[in-house]
Design an enzyme around this catalytic site. Structure first.
Site, short mmCIF file in Angstrom:
data_model
loop_
_atom_site.label_atom_id
_atom_site.label_comp_id
_atom_site.label_asym_id
_atom_site.label_seq_id
_atom_site.Cartn_x
_atom_site.Cartn_y
_atom_site.Cartn_z
N ASP A 12 38.86 -12.78 22.80
CA ASP A 12 40.29 -11.96 21.71
C ASP A 12 39.74 -13.05 20.46
OD1 ASP A 12 41.68 -11.45 19.70
OD2 ASP A 12 43.43 -10.16 22.01
N HIS A 13 39.22 -12.77 19.43
CA HIS A 13 38.61 -13.71 18.82
C HIS A 13 40.32 -13.91 18.18
CE1 HIS A 13 38.93 -10.96 15.35
NE2 HIS A 13 38.95 -11.42 15.15
N GLU B 228 45.02 -6.90 5.90
CA GLU B 228 43.67 -7.08 5.44
C GLU B 228 43.86 -5.91 3.93
OE1 GLU B 228 40.88 -6.99 8.05
OE2 GLU B 228 41.85 -5.59 9.54
N ASP C 209 42.75 -1.07 17.63
CA ASP C 209 42.17 -1.88 17.10
C ASP C 209 42.56 -3.24 16.66
OD1 ASP C 209 39.63 -2.69 15.44
OD2 ASP C 209 40.98 -2.87 13.57
N HIS D 58 44.78 -8.16 19.29
CA HIS D 58 45.13 -9.04 17.96
C HIS D 58 46.99 -9.67 17.74
CE1 HIS D 58 41.34 -8.87 17.92
NE2 HIS D 58 41.15 -8.27 16.51
N LYS E 292 44.96 -2.22 6.89
CA LYS E 292 43.82 -2.13 6.07
C LYS E 292 43.72 -1.88 4.53
CE LYS E 292 40.67 -1.98 9.74
NZ LYS E 292 41.08 -3.48 9.87
#
Ligand code: BG6
Length: 483
Positions: free
Chosen positions: A177-178, A216, A235, A240, A331
């Protein structure tokens, strides 16, 4: 500030999906930066594996282009790039067939750690794992790196865990999970557990509520097909935001060690209450002046997938009962801004009079952009005229505090890849953690589907649907501005 880089032993890395978008944007540039930092030895071998026909030279060109496009130009050094390119090879590989596997096997060095990066769609995870085993490429100390999405619900995640477990032990599986690789996210743990200051106040007695925002400006253009089947909940929230929530809410682990940390995160996920219908707001962006709508981007005029979600979450344990955590992500919002805000309660009694004394402190941890921390405190306004109180930020921008070099953080991916090579799983998700996160999100998604819920359209460049504001207003609270 001098950054400390500890070189790793040389290793063999195979990137499945080596010509894909993730490899181009993140993995290859990240490896280059670590190479320039002196962390990757010259004897390391990196093999790109993909379906298309290429030779080693073609692949080295691809790697060079990726480095030139995605690494800051001040780090471009042709001599270094040439040395880096010598690490690379290419093998045409059929993930679902037999081609390429013997060749990969023959290229592996006997005594070094082998890392296999699955930068491919989830349907190829199991076939690749099986072939690594069957062609005797993977060894007992080899590691596999698995990208999200890790399943699309509890059932598929569980099946995937079982399939991988039939070829690899849990200590060999690195689920990325970045967000866990982001510098400020790790700093959350340093701030909480490296200081005496915050932890005594870190509970429902002193914290009024917490806001986690990942906003975002980009839309889903180009990834509409994938995104339309996922939505913001799959997503962003299931992974996250859930990870951020865990790090904020977890108990101090007994040590900074992989299972100790992951045990504590798991307890948080398991303590999450189900979310009521009126505690979630879903939105979908409309068209902007010169940008397309979600329905156009997803090429699905009937889509009911959300590109925005806001929700009120409750962790039911002794520490947090009564302190809501509000999550928000979307987004095409007003700004790219990710932050965690811990909003403390007012002092119990104002000695300065009702108006002036009651101001809660707020600790803001900014993940991006401009990583840093900011603590809002109340002070006396300077000058004569009595005790007038004002709020000022105690601001610490990491770039200012650490100097340009100190704040030149490694990108999340480069840090995580090096952790894989070192065998450190602290910043990776364990199988049971992923399953618990799905067990919590599944009923939410199922309820939308059963009711046929539709998201509310919101303006591009806004902060989401007005209903998201109302979610806090009715609790007497306000979202922090997205800026
Ligand atoms: C990815 C999501 O995992 O994270 C994307 O699939 C999202 O939709 C991205 O844009 C956000 O990552 P970052 O690091 O830019 O905040």
């Amino acid at each position: 500030m001098v950054s400390r880089v500890i070189p790793v032993d040389n290793f063999d890395l195979v990137i499945f999906g080596g010509t894909g978008d993730l490899a181009r944007r993140k993995i290859l540039p990240g490896l280059y930066r670590r190479f320039v930092a002196g962390q990757i030895p010259d004897e390391t071998r990196i093999i790109g594996a993909a379906r298309s026909e290429h030779d080693d030279d073609d692949y080295r060109h691809f790697v060079q282009d990726a480095v030139c496009e995605f690494v800051a130009s001040k780090k471009h050094d042709q001599e270094q790039i040439n040395a880096f390119l010598k690490l690379f090879f290419y093998v045409k590989t059929d993930a679902l067939g037999e081609e390429g596997w013997d060749k990969i096997a023959s290229m592996m060095k006997p005594d070094v750690i082998r890392v296999f990066y699955f930068s491919v769609g989830p349907r190829l995870f199991s076939p690749i794992a099986e072939r690594l085993h069957r062609f005797e490429i993977a060894q007992d100390d080899s590691r596999i790196v698995v990208e999200k999405p890790f399943g699309r619900d509890l059932e598929t995640a569980r099946a995937l865990n079982q399939e991988l477990a039939s070829h690899f032990d849990e200590h060999q599986i690195f689920r990325i999970d970045h967000y866990l690789g982001k510098e400020t996210v790790q700093n959350l743990m340093a701030v909480r557990f490296g200081n005496i200051l915050f932890e005594p106040l870190w509970n429902s007695q002193y914290v009024d509520h917490i806001q986690i925002t990942v906003a975002e400006t980009v839309g889903v253009g180009g990834r509409g097909g994938y995104y339309d089947k996922s939505g913001a909940i799959r997503d962003m929230v299931q992974n996250h935001l859930m990870q951020l929530l865990c790090l904020i809410a977890m108990e101090p682990p007994s040590q900074f060690e992989h299972d100790a940390v992951r045990d504590e995160k798991l307890k948080v996920i398991r303590a999450l209450d189900p979310v009521e219908r009126d505690e979630i707001v879903r939105g979908q962006y409309g068209a902007g002046d010169d940008s397309s709508s979600y329905l156009e981007d997803s090429e699905n005029p009937e889509s009911t997938t959300e590109s925005f979600i806001a929700m009120k979450v409750q962790v039911s344990n002794w520490r947090w009962k009564g302190t809501p955590i509000y999550l928000r992500t979307g987004k095409r919002l007003r700004a790219r801004a990710s932050e965690i805000a811990v909003v403390f309660k007012d002092p119990p009694h104002s000695i300065f009079g009702q108006q002036d004394g009651r101001r809660g402190n707020v600790l803001v941890i900014r993940l991006q952009p401009d990583e840093g921390m900011n603590l809002r405190v109340t002070i006396k306004e300077p000058g004569p005229g009595g005790m007038r109180l004002i709020e000022v930020p105690l601001d610490m921008s990491f770039a200012e505090a650490l100097g340009e070099d100190g704040a030149d953080f490694p990108d999340a991916y480069e840090r995580l890849i090096m952790d894989v090579v070192r065998g450190n799983q602290t910043l990776f998700m364990r199988g049971d953690e992923v399953e618990a996160a799905w067990a919590w999100t599944d009923p939410i998604i199922e309820a939308w589907q059963e009711r046929g819920d539709k998201p509310i359209t919101y303006d591009t460049g806004s902060s989401g649907p007005d209903d998201a504001l109302a979610l806090l207003h009715r609790d007497g609270r306000r979202w922090r501005e997205i800026k």
